[in-house]
Design an enzyme around this catalytic site. Structure first.
Site, PDB file in Angstrom:
ATOM      1  N   GLU B  50      38.327 -32.195  82.387  1.00 34.71           N
ATOM      2  CA  GLU B  50      36.920 -32.617  82.267  1.00 34.71           C
ATOM      3  C   GLU B  50      36.043 -31.536  81.617  1.00 34.71           C
ATOM      4  OE1 GLU B  50      38.707 -33.015  85.017  1.00 34.71           O
ATOM      5  OE2 GLU B  50      38.521 -35.092  85.719  1.00 34.71           O
ATOM      6  N   PHE B 112      36.978 -39.051 100.551  1.00 28.11           N
ATOM      7  CA  PHE B 112      37.932 -38.510  99.589  1.00 28.11           C
ATOM      8  C   PHE B 112      37.283 -38.380  98.207  1.00 28.11           C
ATOM      9  CE2 PHE B 112      41.312 -39.281  96.381  1.00 28.11           C
ATOM     10  CZ  PHE B 112      41.968 -38.065  96.536  1.00 28.11           C
ATOM     11  N   GLN B 113      37.423 -37.229  97.620  1.00 29.00           N
ATOM     12  CA  GLN B 113      36.849 -36.923  96.299  1.00 29.00           C
ATOM     13  C   GLN B 113      35.338 -37.136  96.245  1.00 29.00           C
ATOM     14  OE1 GLN B 113      39.316 -38.776  93.188  1.00 29.00           O
ATOM     15  NE2 GLN B 113      40.537 -36.901  93.155  1.00 29.00           N
ATOM     16  N   LYS B 162      30.598 -46.068  93.252  1.00 33.97           N
ATOM     17  CA  LYS B 162      31.560 -47.088  92.836  1.00 33.97           C
ATOM     18  C   LYS B 162      31.038 -48.518  93.045  1.00 33.97           C
ATOM     19  CE  LYS B 162      36.482 -48.118  93.478  1.00 33.97           C
ATOM     20  NZ  LYS B 162      37.107 -47.964  92.172  1.00 33.97           N
ATOM     21  N   MET B 462      35.594  -7.790  73.497  1.00 35.59           N
ATOM     22  CA  MET B 462      34.198  -7.426  73.729  1.00 35.59           C
ATOM     23  C   MET B 462      34.056  -6.592  74.999  1.00 35.59           C
ATOM     24  SD  MET B 462      31.255  -7.443  72.468  1.00 35.59           S
ATOM     25  CE  MET B 462      30.634  -8.762  71.416  1.00 35.59           C
TER      26      MET B 462
END
Lengths: 172, 550
Positions: B50, B112-113, B162, B462
């Site tokens: 993602e 969940f999630q 959802k 760097m």
């Protein structure tokens, strides 16, 4: 550090307080008090924020808050152009032999007794924060058991209203 | 007509002109993916992670000027977007991030999630929403696009539980709202014009706002009428053509010596859409000494935030320039232009021409045109690209400035390439590349014409440079000693791999890379102790610029 007062009209919905207080935390500004209340318009809440800092903090904080979508109107509320009020409830030890003294002080300050028990009193006083500070100083020797201050709430003096101002999001 | 929330989302995205989205499916966005599948007209780029989707949507937005859209499921899908959203926020990139979440009845139960992504992203979005009422879905999506593009642009997140995706609601199509910039306050512009008429040695500094506001053309007119040299911040590169004689290059920590000298001598500095980042100003107090600072910015909070402006115009920078130009008269400044030209010549004559990255980037010019998107990651290679690659047009440099996100490049290059349909270059480093190289599979799957120049110095260059200069050469955790074989790696992903062992071979190897069709990874070997110069140490002023190291 000086104290500055900001008043804001914000959307009356969940999460707005988090957005406002989160901004203070994130930018490292200190809130002295924050007072949220309903208004004549049910879609809006009114916030009165007292912050400790300098002119820079006031300027930055006002501009940063103005950018939030949920902050609809915002302005500094300087002392000379605003009415500040705060409410204090204080529970003080009041044995019978001290009670009349306390009542005398109460009368001088135009406070009210709102609860009474054999050993204690609850006093209520409204006024400018300075007046409340003075009252607390005088009452303190009797023994303060607990107290609650609402924080300052403010309105600008005269005909001008916060709602007349332009929101930053209308200017861009 | 009655549609499900997921269908409404797809319709609303199309209303807003979204032609491609970047995302990754999961439990709480199944209905949205089903609607995308059934609709069949929205292009979707499936990334490997993602984070890649968020950077791709960001790169798409930077390269095209349109709003980038990314889509992720609840919980880890949503949190994986966070770095990408923060990157877009710091660089004012219009982005709409859409996340699924558990059903409204399961919110707040540690389902969940489940994650409070609105809470997590509050400090890194312009605004965000949790849609709990299907009737508010379409208006919320439209408002999100409007906010992302209003004033100073930025990301907006919409969290859609959802059940909202499956519930049905009446849908009425609406055209995308067009926002016209507001009129500019005349008094402030007149003040700016007055100060510019008095200026003897004016300098223009272009920031990212010039690109966000599409102000390049009027910026050019301002330089013409004032006969003033132009410096640019990292985010402003491309707003003014590098080939113009008056262009002095970047300004700030790794800005050009010519910019630093011109800045020191300038009496009036016009700052266009720049926020006085510490990477530009160094010592903030010294920055404004002996100068009139004129600031044009759409963000009221940027005015006087880091450096106090003598004159400020709070408005869209393009509108400000449009209002300002008629108030100015063309002024010839042969002495001032000669002076800054001498600074440029001096710098050109004293720059290390053997620096491998510089040689490769200069060879690159022969294979690109003024419209080629050039994305970078973060580190030395990024600064070298900013210094040595001539950006001629806005939206061609795709780089993470404010947040400095290593790992930005792969996703961003994919987004820029998918958005423009052009051959795209990614200049990266071995440190940054290892962070999100998984997206190579995305580029291969979509057969994206991507040329990746990996500046391989086997270290975190760097950070090593800072350790060399400020930490007594104690190279703590910056020597990589990785055994990654980039040619085999490219091969394993289905891309082409090439080795550029000697910068002298750059024209030959780059020719091969640019002749290939799909993604090409070029392992460019450079020196472990190559430095980015000039440099102004953090908190120092333009007087302390380091142009050479012993």
């Amino acid at each position: 550090m000086k104290k500055y007062t900001i008043t804001a009209l914000v959307a009356n919905k969940s999460g707005v307080l988090t957005r406002v207080s989160g901004l203070f935390a994130r930018r490292g500004f200190n809130i002295e008090s924050l007072c949220v209340c309903t208004t004549e318009d049910e879609a809006l809440s009114r916030m009165t924020i007292v912050l400790a800092g300098d002119e820079y903090t006031l300027d930055q904080m006002t501009k940063q808050l103005d950018k939030l979508i949920d902050v609809k109107k915002i302005a500094a509320a300087p002392e000379d152009a605003s009415v500040y009020r705060e409410l204090l409830l204080v529970k003080v030890k009041a044995p019978a032999e001290k009670r009349s003294e306390i009542i005398e002080i109460k009368d001088v300050y135009k406070a009210k007794i709102v609860d009474l028990s054999p050993e204690t009193l609850i006093l209520e006083i409204t006024g400018e924060p300075n007046k409340l500070d003075g009252f607390i100083g005088v009452i303190e020797p009797y023994g303060i058991l607990e107290m609650a201050r609402t924080g300052v709430t403010a309105l600008s003096r005269g005909a001008s209203c916060l709602n007349d101002r332009k929101d930053y999001n209308e200017l861009i | 007509m009655k549609l499900s929330g997921a269908e409404i989302l797809v319709r609303c995205l199309k209303e807003q002109g979204t032609d491609v989205l970047f995302g990754y499916p999961g439990g709480c966005v199944l209905d949205i993916y089903d609607a995308i599948y059934r609709d069949g007209t929205l292009k979707h780029v499936l990334t490997a992670h993602e984070q890649g989707a968020a950077h791709a949507a960001d790169g798409y937005a930077r390269a095209t000027g349109k709003t980038g859209v990314c889509l992720a499921t609840s919980g880890p899908g949503a949190t994986n977007l966070v770095t990408g959203i923060a990157t877009a926020y710091m660089d004012s990139v219009p982005l709409v991030a859409i996340t699924g979440n558990v059903t409204v009845s399961n919110l707040g139960r540690d389902s969940f999630q489940e994650v409070d992504i609105a809470g997590v992203t509050m400090p890194i979005t312009k605004h965000n929403y949790i849609v709990k009422d299907i009737r508010k879905l379409a208006p919320t999506i439209r408002e999100a696009f409007s906010i992302a593009n209003a004033g100073r642009k930025g990301p907006v997140l919409i969290d859609i539980p959802k059940n909202i995706q499956t519930e049905a609601c009446e849908y009425e199509p609406e055209p995308a709202a067009r926002r016209a910039p507001r009129a500019v306050e005349r008094a402030a512009v007149e003040q700016a014009a007055e100060a510019l008429r008095r200026a003897k040695r004016p300098l223009i500094v272009a920031g990212g706002g010039c690109i966000g506001a599409e102000a390049a053309e009027n910026l050019h007119k301002l330089a013409d009428i004032l006969n003033a040299p132009v410096s640019s911040t990292l985010m402003g590169l491309g707003a003014f053509p590098a080939s113009d004689a008056r262009f002095l290059g970047m300004i700030g920590m790794h800005g050009s010596d010519a910019s630093a000298k011109a800045f020191r001598r300038a009496d009036t500095v016009v700052v266009c859409g720049m926020r006085f980042s510490d990477r530009v100003t160094g010592d903030r107090a010294k920055f404004r000494e002996g100068k009139t600072i004129i600031q044009f910015d759409i963000d009221a909070a940027e005015i006087d935030k880091n450096v106090r402006a003598d004159i400020a115009v709070m408005a869209d920078v393009n509108e400000t320039l449009k209002a300002l130009l008629p108030l100015l008269e063309k002024t010839e400044r042969p002495d001032w232009l000669k002076e800054v030209a001498a600074y440029k010549e001096y710098e050109a004559a004293n720059t290390d021409k053997a620096l491998p990255a510089a040689r490769i980037l200069q060879a690159l010019r022969a294979f690109t045109d003024a419209d080629t998107p050039v994305a970078t990651d973060v580190g030395q290679h990024q600064m070298w690209t900013a210094q040595y690659y001539p950006f001629e047009k806005p939206r061609t440099l795709i780089t993470s400035g404010g947040l400095g996100t290593m790992g930005f490049g792969m996703g961003a290059a994919i987004g820029a390439c998918a958005g423009t349909g052009r051959k795209t270059v990614l200049v990266t480093g071995d440190g940054s590349f290892h962070m999100n190289m998984n997206e190579l599979c995305t580029a291969v799957t979509h057969r994206l014409p991507l040329v990746i120049l990996l500046m391989n110095n086997n270290c975190l260059g760097m950070v090593r440079q800072w350790q060399t200069l400020f930490y007594g050469k104690r190279y703590s955790q910056t020597t990589l000693n990785r055994q990654t074989d980039y040619l085999k790696l490219a091969d394993a992903f289905g891309a082409k791999g090439l080795l550029l062992a000697d910068p002298a071979d750059a024209p030959k190897v780059l020719a091969e890379a640019f002749a290939a069709e799909g993604p090409v990874l070029v392992d460019c070997r450079i020196g472990i102790d190559d430095k980015v110069l000039p440099m102004i140490a953090p908190g120092k002023s333009f007087d302390d610029i380091i142009t050479k190291l012993d």
